[in-house]
Enzyme design. Structure first.
Site, PDB file in Angstrom:
ATOM      1  N   LYS A 175     -68.112   0.603  35.435  1.00 58.43           N
ATOM      2  CA  LYS A 175     -68.259   1.747  35.901  1.00 58.43           C
ATOM      3  C   LYS A 175     -66.858   2.316  36.426  1.00 58.43           C
ATOM      4  CE  LYS A 175     -69.879   3.556  40.573  1.00 58.43           C
ATOM      5  NZ  LYS A 175     -70.523   2.975  41.827  1.00 58.43           N
ATOM      6  N   LYS A 229     -71.368   3.604  33.117  1.00 60.54           N
ATOM      7  CA  LYS A 229     -71.369   4.542  34.051  1.00 60.54           C
ATOM      8  C   LYS A 229     -70.192   5.478  34.110  1.00 60.54           C
ATOM      9  CE  LYS A 229     -72.473   5.572  38.694  1.00 60.54           C
ATOM     10  NZ  LYS A 229     -72.877   5.147  39.695  1.00 60.54           N
ATOM     11  N   SER A 237     -74.584  12.292  38.538  1.00 59.74           N
ATOM     12  CA  SER A 237     -75.049  13.386  39.428  1.00 59.74           C
ATOM     13  C   SER A 237     -74.192  14.552  38.686  1.00 59.74           C
ATOM     14  CB  SER A 237     -74.435  13.212  40.805  1.00 59.74           C
ATOM     15  OG  SER A 237     -73.159  12.774  40.875  1.00 59.74           O
TER      16      SER A 237
HETATM   17  C1  PBG Z   1     -72.245   3.304  44.842  1.00 60.39           C
HETATM   18  C2  PBG Z   1     -72.677   4.384  44.018  1.00 60.39           C
HETATM   19  C3  PBG Z   1     -72.188   5.585  43.388  1.00 60.39           C
HETATM   20  C4  PBG Z   1     -72.885   6.007  42.201  1.00 60.39           C
HETATM   21  C5  PBG Z   1     -73.930   5.236  42.165  1.00 60.39           C
HETATM   22  N1  PBG Z   1     -73.844   4.258  42.945  1.00 60.39           N
HETATM   23  C6  PBG Z   1     -71.309   6.501  43.755  1.00 60.39           C
HETATM   24  C7  PBG Z   1     -69.968   6.081  43.792  1.00 60.39           C
HETATM   25  O1  PBG Z   1     -69.394   4.941  43.280  1.00 60.39           O
HETATM   26  O2  PBG Z   1     -69.075   6.816  44.184  1.00 60.39           O
HETATM   27  C8  PBG Z   1     -73.009   7.555  41.506  1.00 60.39           C
HETATM   28  C9  PBG Z   1     -74.070   7.834  40.920  1.00 60.39           C
HETATM   29  C10 PBG Z   1     -74.150   9.395  40.526  1.00 60.39           C
HETATM   30  O3  PBG Z   1     -72.911  10.155  40.705  1.00 60.39           O
HETATM   31  O4  PBG Z   1     -75.077   9.859  40.201  1.00 60.39           O
HETATM   32  N2  PBG Z   1     -71.271   2.768  44.894  1.00 60.39           N
END
Ligand code: PBG
Length: 325
Positions: free
Chosen positions: A196, A249, A275
């Site tokens: 991630k 991701k 998103s």
């Molecule tokens: C929680 C999380 C996030 C996303 C999924 N789980 C946000 C982040 O890490 O700031 C992002 C999902 C998206 O942008 O669609 N940690």
């Protein structure tokens, strides 16, 4: 060397039938997971401004939504919660009566065959918006592990079919596996948000989940977008800790990482079409600058062609409908 005029690649492109016959990658609703944002209150179906078509839904509206998703042939949902209150240690994440735990119960009752995946993180539940607990101004890795393990167990005890740790704490998969096993939940799988990245494409989500960090950023725990080899090490450690499914991701800016992960690991691979990737397509299509349906199908096909087995996407419902047309 084979070449023109012996080879004419256009021969297999002439008709729609032939093109279909030689098509290597297909989209199906059955490959998608659809994220849902669950909120407190009643009768709430509030549009998430930067993510047209996505809503904050209160518990009483969830049953209908779950049945609709299931009827579209989408196998699962990924749950995010907006708790009524936040605190420094993210208590709402592991409260047995917490918003996501309640949502899991509602969905499993309304649509038992719909797989419910709990996103396991603290950022939606902490008043500082970080994904772990703060100690001396830093996100403390090891102190966070126990809380993540409790959150995952609370979700599973509420009926979650799978848990997906997303906080990027080292050791989170192992901590969760141990806590589930100790509670007799050894058959519940873990989908690790293994690679991630610290991505600016999460912007709209942070509006949606009200999880913007109140100080600093997430770069001390999420990955540097410049690194691909490091992503493979992240995935390797998630697998070593007991992950059953691994994830890359975001998806679109990281298709090379998806491809490398596909080639290196024989584990089911998920990609999160995040998103910001969704919002860009929505915004450009609202302006009339791109045609939403073919652009979306092309992007989602690319994620699958790169090697993803499972795609988590805010476009899932729409795609399922388009595929039915
Ligand atoms: C929680 C999380 C996030 C996303 C999924 N789980 C946000 C982040 O890490 O700031 C992002 C999902 C998206 O942008 O669609 N940690």
């Amino acid at each position: 060397m084979l070449g023109f005029p012996d080879v004419r690649l256009r021969r297999v492109r002439e008709s729609a039938t032939m093109r279909s016959l030689v098509r290597e990658t297909r989209l199906s609703a059955s490959h998608f997971i659809y994220p849902l944002f669950v909120t407190h209150g009643e009768g709430v179906k509030e549009p998430i401004e930067p993510m047209p078509g996505c809503f904050h839904l209160s518990l009483d509206l969830l049953a209908e939504e779950a049945r609709e998703i299931a009827s579209l042939g989408i196998p699962g949902v990924l749950l995010f919660g907006l708790p009524p209150e936040k605190d420094a240690v993210g208590s709402g994440a592991y409260d047995p009566e917490g918003i996501v735990q309640e949502a899991i119960r509602v969905i499993k009752e309304a649509a038992p065959s719909l797989m419910v995946v709990g996103d396991v993180c603290l950022c939606e539940y902490t008043d500082h918006g970080h994904c772990g607990v703060i100690d001396n101004g830093r996100v403390d890795n090891d102190k966070t592990l126990d809380l993540l393990a409790r959150a995952a167990l609370a979700q599973v005890q509420a009926g979650a079919d799978m848990v997906a740790p997303s906080s990027m704490m080292d050791g989170q998969v192992r901590a969760i596996r141990e806590s589930l096993d100790a509670a007799g939940e050894q058959d519940v799988p873990i989908m690790g948000y293994a690679a991630k990245y610290a991505s600016s494409f999460y912007g709209p989500f942070r509006v949606a989940a009200d999880s913007t960090p109140q100080f600093g950023d997430r770069r001390s725990y999420q990955m540097d977008p410049a690194n691909a080899r490091m992503a493979l090490r992240e995935i390797e450690t998630d697998i070593a800790e007991g992950a059953d499914i691994v994830m890359v991701k975001p998806a679109l800016a990281y298709l090379d990482v998806i491809r490398q992960a596909r080639e290196r690991f024989d584990y089911p691979l998920a990609a999160y079409n995040v998103s910001g990737e969704y919002s860009m397509v929505k915004a450009a299509s609202q302006l009339g600058w791109v045609d939403e349906q073919p652009v979306t199908m092309e992007l989602l096909t690319a994620i699958r062609r790169a090697g993803a087995d499972i795609t988590i996407s805010y476009h899932a419902k729409q795609v399922a409908r388009w595929l039915q047309e």
